[in-house]
Design a protein around this motif. Structure first.
Motif, PDB file in Angstrom:
ATOM      1  N   PHE A  19       7.457   7.542   3.247  1.00 19.17           N
ATOM      2  CA  PHE A  19       7.133   8.694   4.082  1.00 19.17           C
ATOM      3  C   PHE A  19       5.819   9.382   3.717  1.00 19.17           C
ATOM      4  O   PHE A  19       5.044   9.750   4.611  1.00 19.17           O
ATOM      5  CB  PHE A  19       8.277   9.705   4.044  1.00 19.17           C
ATOM      6  CG  PHE A  19       9.242   9.557   5.186  1.00 19.17           C
ATOM      7  CD1 PHE A  19       8.818   9.683   6.502  1.00 19.17           C
ATOM      8  CD2 PHE A  19      10.585   9.310   4.948  1.00 19.17           C
ATOM      9  CE1 PHE A  19       9.705   9.565   7.560  1.00 19.17           C
ATOM     10  CE2 PHE A  19      11.481   9.188   6.001  1.00 19.17           C
ATOM     11  CZ  PHE A  19      11.042   9.312   7.313  1.00 19.17           C
ATOM     12  N   PRO A  20       5.506   9.620   2.437  1.00 21.18           N
ATOM     13  CA  PRO A  20       4.243  10.302   2.146  1.00 21.18           C
ATOM     14  C   PRO A  20       3.023   9.561   2.677  1.00 21.18           C
ATOM     15  O   PRO A  20       2.075  10.192   3.166  1.00 21.18           O
ATOM     16  CB  PRO A  20       4.238  10.384   0.610  1.00 21.18           C
ATOM     17  CG  PRO A  20       5.684  10.379   0.235  1.00 21.18           C
ATOM     18  CD  PRO A  20       6.316   9.430   1.200  1.00 21.18           C
ATOM     19  N   ASP A  21       3.026   8.241   2.594  1.00 21.43           N
ATOM     20  CA  ASP A  21       1.902   7.475   3.126  1.00 21.43           C
ATOM     21  C   ASP A  21       1.872   7.523   4.647  1.00 21.43           C
ATOM     22  O   ASP A  21       0.797   7.582   5.258  1.00 21.43           O
ATOM     23  CB  ASP A  21       1.969   6.027   2.633  1.00 21.43           C
ATOM     24  CG  ASP A  21       1.533   5.888   1.186  1.00 21.43           C
ATOM     25  OD1 ASP A  21       0.849   6.799   0.678  1.00 21.43           O
ATOM     26  OD2 ASP A  21       1.877   4.874   0.548  1.00 21.43           O
ATOM     27  N   LEU A  22       3.042   7.484   5.268  1.00 26.28           N
ATOM     28  CA  LEU A  22       3.075   7.586   6.722  1.00 26.28           C
ATOM     29  C   LEU A  22       2.519   8.931   7.180  1.00 26.28           C
ATOM     30  O   LEU A  22       1.706   8.999   8.117  1.00 26.28           O
ATOM     31  CB  LEU A  22       4.506   7.428   7.229  1.00 26.28           C
ATOM     32  CG  LEU A  22       4.647   7.472   8.756  1.00 26.28           C
ATOM     33  CD1 LEU A  22       4.095   6.209   9.383  1.00 26.28           C
ATOM     34  CD2 LEU A  22       6.103   7.678   9.157  1.00 26.28           C
ATOM     35  N   MET A  23       2.925  10.004   6.524  1.00 31.36           N
ATOM     36  CA  MET A  23       2.430  11.327   6.910  1.00 31.36           C
ATOM     37  C   MET A  23       0.923  11.420   6.701  1.00 31.36           C
ATOM     38  O   MET A  23       0.204  12.032   7.501  1.00 31.36           O
ATOM     39  CB  MET A  23       3.156  12.415   6.116  1.00 31.36           C
ATOM     40  CG  MET A  23       2.866  13.816   6.622  1.00 31.36           C
ATOM     41  SD  MET A  23       3.984  15.064   5.919  1.00 31.36           S
ATOM     42  CE  MET A  23       3.493  14.983   4.191  1.00 31.36           C
ATOM     43  N   GLN A  24       0.429  10.814   5.623  1.00 28.77           N
ATOM     44  CA  GLN A  24      -1.014  10.774   5.402  1.00 28.77           C
ATOM     45  C   GLN A  24      -1.718  10.151   6.604  1.00 28.77           C
ATOM     46  O   GLN A  24      -2.745  10.660   7.082  1.00 28.77           O
ATOM     47  CB  GLN A  24      -1.337   9.950   4.144  1.00 28.77           C
ATOM     48  CG  GLN A  24      -2.818   9.750   3.905  1.00 28.77           C
ATOM     49  CD  GLN A  24      -3.135   8.533   3.040  1.00 28.77           C
ATOM     50  OE1 GLN A  24      -4.268   8.051   3.040  1.00 28.77           O
ATOM     51  NE2 GLN A  24      -2.163   8.021   2.294  1.00 28.77           N
ATOM     52  N   ALA A  25      -1.169   9.040   7.118  1.00 29.23           N
ATOM     53  CA  ALA A  25      -1.783   8.333   8.236  1.00 29.23           C
ATOM     54  C   ALA A  25      -1.831   9.217   9.488  1.00 29.23           C
ATOM     55  O   ALA A  25      -2.846   9.256  10.204  1.00 29.23           O
ATOM     56  CB  ALA A  25      -1.025   7.044   8.521  1.00 29.23           C
ATOM     57  N   GLY A  47      -9.653   6.404   6.980  1.00 32.22           N
ATOM     58  CA  GLY A  47      -9.758   6.754   5.568  1.00 32.22           C
ATOM     59  C   GLY A  47      -8.411   6.704   4.879  1.00 32.22           C
ATOM     60  O   GLY A  47      -8.184   7.333   3.847  1.00 32.22           O
ATOM     61  N   TYR A  48      -7.496   5.920   5.463  1.00 35.92           N
ATOM     62  CA  TYR A  48      -6.139   5.799   4.933  1.00 35.92           C
ATOM     63  C   TYR A  48      -6.123   4.911   3.692  1.00 35.92           C
ATOM     64  O   TYR A  48      -6.782   3.878   3.636  1.00 35.92           O
ATOM     65  CB  TYR A  48      -5.229   5.195   6.007  1.00 35.92           C
ATOM     66  CG  TYR A  48      -3.851   4.789   5.522  1.00 35.92           C
ATOM     67  CD1 TYR A  48      -2.862   5.740   5.327  1.00 35.92           C
ATOM     68  CD2 TYR A  48      -3.546   3.449   5.262  1.00 35.92           C
ATOM     69  CE1 TYR A  48      -1.595   5.377   4.899  1.00 35.92           C
ATOM     70  CE2 TYR A  48      -2.284   3.076   4.837  1.00 35.92           C
ATOM     71  CZ  TYR A  48      -1.319   4.038   4.657  1.00 35.92           C
ATOM     72  OH  TYR A  48      -0.064   3.669   4.220  1.00 35.92           O
ATOM     73  N   GLN A  49      -5.346   5.327   2.708  1.00 38.14           N
ATOM     74  CA  GLN A  49      -5.185   4.533   1.500  1.00 38.14           C
ATOM     75  C   GLN A  49      -3.763   4.708   0.981  1.00 38.14           C
ATOM     76  O   GLN A  49      -3.357   5.828   0.648  1.00 38.14           O
ATOM     77  CB  GLN A  49      -6.171   4.954   0.412  1.00 38.14           C
ATOM     78  CG  GLN A  49      -6.229   4.014  -0.773  1.00 38.14           C
ATOM     79  CD  GLN A  49      -6.705   2.609  -0.393  1.00 38.14           C
ATOM     80  OE1 GLN A  49      -7.684   2.457   0.335  1.00 38.14           O
ATOM     81  NE2 GLN A  49      -6.011   1.600  -0.869  1.00 38.14           N
ATOM     82  N   PRO A  50      -2.964   3.619   0.917  1.00 40.82           N
ATOM     83  CA  PRO A  50      -1.596   3.767   0.388  1.00 40.82           C
ATOM     84  C   PRO A  50      -1.612   4.325  -1.018  1.00 40.82           C
ATOM     85  O   PRO A  50      -2.452   3.948  -1.841  1.00 40.82           O
ATOM     86  CB  PRO A  50      -1.062   2.329   0.414  1.00 40.82           C
ATOM     87  CG  PRO A  50      -1.893   1.616   1.430  1.00 40.82           C
ATOM     88  CD  PRO A  50      -3.261   2.242   1.334  1.00 40.82           C
ATOM     89  N   THR A  51      -0.689   5.223  -1.291  1.00 40.33           N
ATOM     90  CA  THR A  51      -0.605   5.839  -2.617  1.00 40.33           C
ATOM     91  C   THR A  51       0.668   5.449  -3.357  1.00 40.33           C
ATOM     92  O   THR A  51       0.775   5.712  -4.553  1.00 40.33           O
ATOM     93  CB  THR A  51      -0.645   7.372  -2.499  1.00 40.33           C
ATOM     94  OG1 THR A  51       0.480   7.813  -1.722  1.00 40.33           O
ATOM     95  CG2 THR A  51      -1.927   7.837  -1.832  1.00 40.33           C
ATOM     96  N   MET A  52       1.617   4.841  -2.643  1.00 35.61           N
ATOM     97  CA  MET A  52       2.906   4.500  -3.255  1.00 35.61           C
ATOM     98  C   MET A  52       3.146   2.999  -3.127  1.00 35.61           C
ATOM     99  O   MET A  52       3.151   2.454  -2.015  1.00 35.61           O
ATOM    100  CB  MET A  52       4.036   5.277  -2.588  1.00 35.61           C
ATOM    101  CG  MET A  52       3.855   6.779  -2.615  1.00 35.61           C
ATOM    102  SD  MET A  52       5.300   7.685  -1.979  1.00 35.61           S
ATOM    103  CE  MET A  52       6.439   7.471  -3.360  1.00 35.61           C
ATOM    104  N   LEU A  53       3.294   2.329  -4.256  1.00 39.45           N
ATOM    105  CA  LEU A  53       3.576   0.897  -4.290  1.00 39.45           C
ATOM    106  C   LEU A  53       4.992   0.712  -4.817  1.00 39.45           C
ATOM    107  O   LEU A  53       5.215   0.784  -6.037  1.00 39.45           O
ATOM    108  CB  LEU A  53       2.567   0.150  -5.164  1.00 39.45           C
ATOM    109  CG  LEU A  53       1.196  -0.116  -4.528  1.00 39.45           C
ATOM    110  CD1 LEU A  53       0.411   1.171  -4.371  1.00 39.45           C
ATOM    111  CD2 LEU A  53       0.408  -1.137  -5.342  1.00 39.45           C
ATOM    112  N   PRO A  54       5.965   0.501  -3.944  1.00 36.76           N
ATOM    113  CA  PRO A  54       7.358   0.438  -4.376  1.00 36.76           C
ATOM    114  C   PRO A  54       7.625  -0.562  -5.493  1.00 36.76           C
ATOM    115  O   PRO A  54       8.436  -0.283  -6.385  1.00 36.76           O
ATOM    116  CB  PRO A  54       8.098   0.050  -3.085  1.00 36.76           C
ATOM    117  CG  PRO A  54       7.259   0.633  -1.995  1.00 36.76           C
ATOM    118  CD  PRO A  54       5.846   0.437  -2.475  1.00 36.76           C
ATOM    119  N   GLU A  55       6.953  -1.706  -5.475  1.00 39.12           N
ATOM    120  CA  GLU A  55       7.171  -2.703  -6.533  1.00 39.12           C
ATOM    121  C   GLU A  55       6.827  -2.132  -7.899  1.00 39.12           C
ATOM    122  O   GLU A  55       7.560  -2.343  -8.872  1.00 39.12           O
ATOM    123  CB  GLU A  55       6.324  -3.941  -6.271  1.00 39.12           C
ATOM    124  CG  GLU A  55       6.808  -4.791  -5.122  1.00 39.12           C
ATOM    125  CD  GLU A  55       5.782  -5.817  -4.737  1.00 39.12           C
ATOM    126  OE1 GLU A  55       5.972  -7.016  -5.052  1.00 39.12           O
ATOM    127  OE2 GLU A  55       4.760  -5.432  -4.131  1.00 39.12           O
TER     128      GLU A  55
END
Length: 255
Positions: free
Chosen positions: A185-191, A227-235
């Motif tokens: 969710f945090p990455d989705l909201m960022q987008a 300027g999107y950049q994922p911040t959470m890598l579940p692995e």
């Protein structure tokens, strides 16, 4: 910025309503408005008059509302609901946004529009649609409408193709594998927040998925345009990855 979020009482809308951390003034629209939140207004997007009224004084729209049942399920009644809400509802919103001179329209599409690209084929961010099932087809038709409104009326529109968003704090995901395309969710909201302010003329179709070693959906366009950049890598956080069609358990059955 006054931002109308449609479907604000839904799965994604509830998260955005709780966690949106910008100076935007949120107007939360839903057919079932929350009574304990003064930001909510009743909004049935299949009602054109109600939709036009909701768009008055709005600067941007985040369109989350959809017919709730996703996936390959078919049937006349279900498909009728899908076309009424997803297609007719989006048309009503685009018409109302055009009349109200809305500055930015963010439409929620789905990576199911490109589900026809089979693994291990890589999928471009704005790949030509290959929908599987009527739900994905309605989302493709909405992308076509968005492109039309941007071209014919000079609207600025972002179509985000997204997978299922997940709350990594939910106890279910500590024991159940994640699909590699799911996005925290945090990455989705960022987008979505970046989609409201990125310099965009016309209509852009952009894919947003979670980051993982199994990612085959291109994020270059999201990175370059938003300027999107994922911040959470579940692995890296200890979560287990399953297959792209890993069964989805009922989250509501877990506390």
């Amino acid at each position: 910025m006054r931002v109308l979020i449609t479907g604000a009482a839904g799965y994604v809308g509830r998260y955005f309503a709780r966690h949106w951390q910008t100076n935007d003034e949120l107007i939360l629209g839903d057919i079932h408005p929350a009574r304990n939140d003064s930001r909510f207004i009743p909004l049935d997007i299949t009602d054109s008059k109600q939709t036009r009224a909701a768009l008055q004084g709005i600067d941007a729209v985040v369109h989350l509302a959809k017919q709730a049942d996703e996936g390959p399920m078919e049937g006349d009644e279900l498909n009728g609901k899908r076309f009424d809400v997803n297609v007719k509802g989006t048309f009503n919103l685009l018409e109302a946004a055009r009349d109200a001179n809305v500055k930015r329209f963010v439409f929620t599409s789905s990576i199911m529009t490109v589900q026809g690209y089979q693994a291990p084929q890589q999928v471009e961010s704005d790949a030509e649609p290959r929908p599987v099932g009527s739900y994905a087809l309605t989302k493709q038709l909405c992308e076509v409408m968005c492109a039309h409104y941007a071209r014919e009326y000079g609207m600025s529109i972002v179509c985000l193709r997204i997978p299922k968003p997940i709350d990594l704090e939910h106890p279910l995901w500590k024991t159940h594998p994640l699909r590699p395309q799911w996005v925290p969710f945090p990455d989705l909201m960022q987008a979505y927040q970046k989609s409201l302010r990125a310099p965009i003329d016309g209509c852009e179709v952009i894919t947003i998925v979670g980051e993982s070693s199994k990612r085959r959906w291109d994020l270059k366009k999201a990175q370059e345009i938003l300027g999107y950049q994922p911040t959470m890598l579940p692995e890296e956080l200890g979560f287990q990855l399953g297959s792209e069609d890993e069964p989805i358990p009922d989250e509501s059955a877990y506390s």
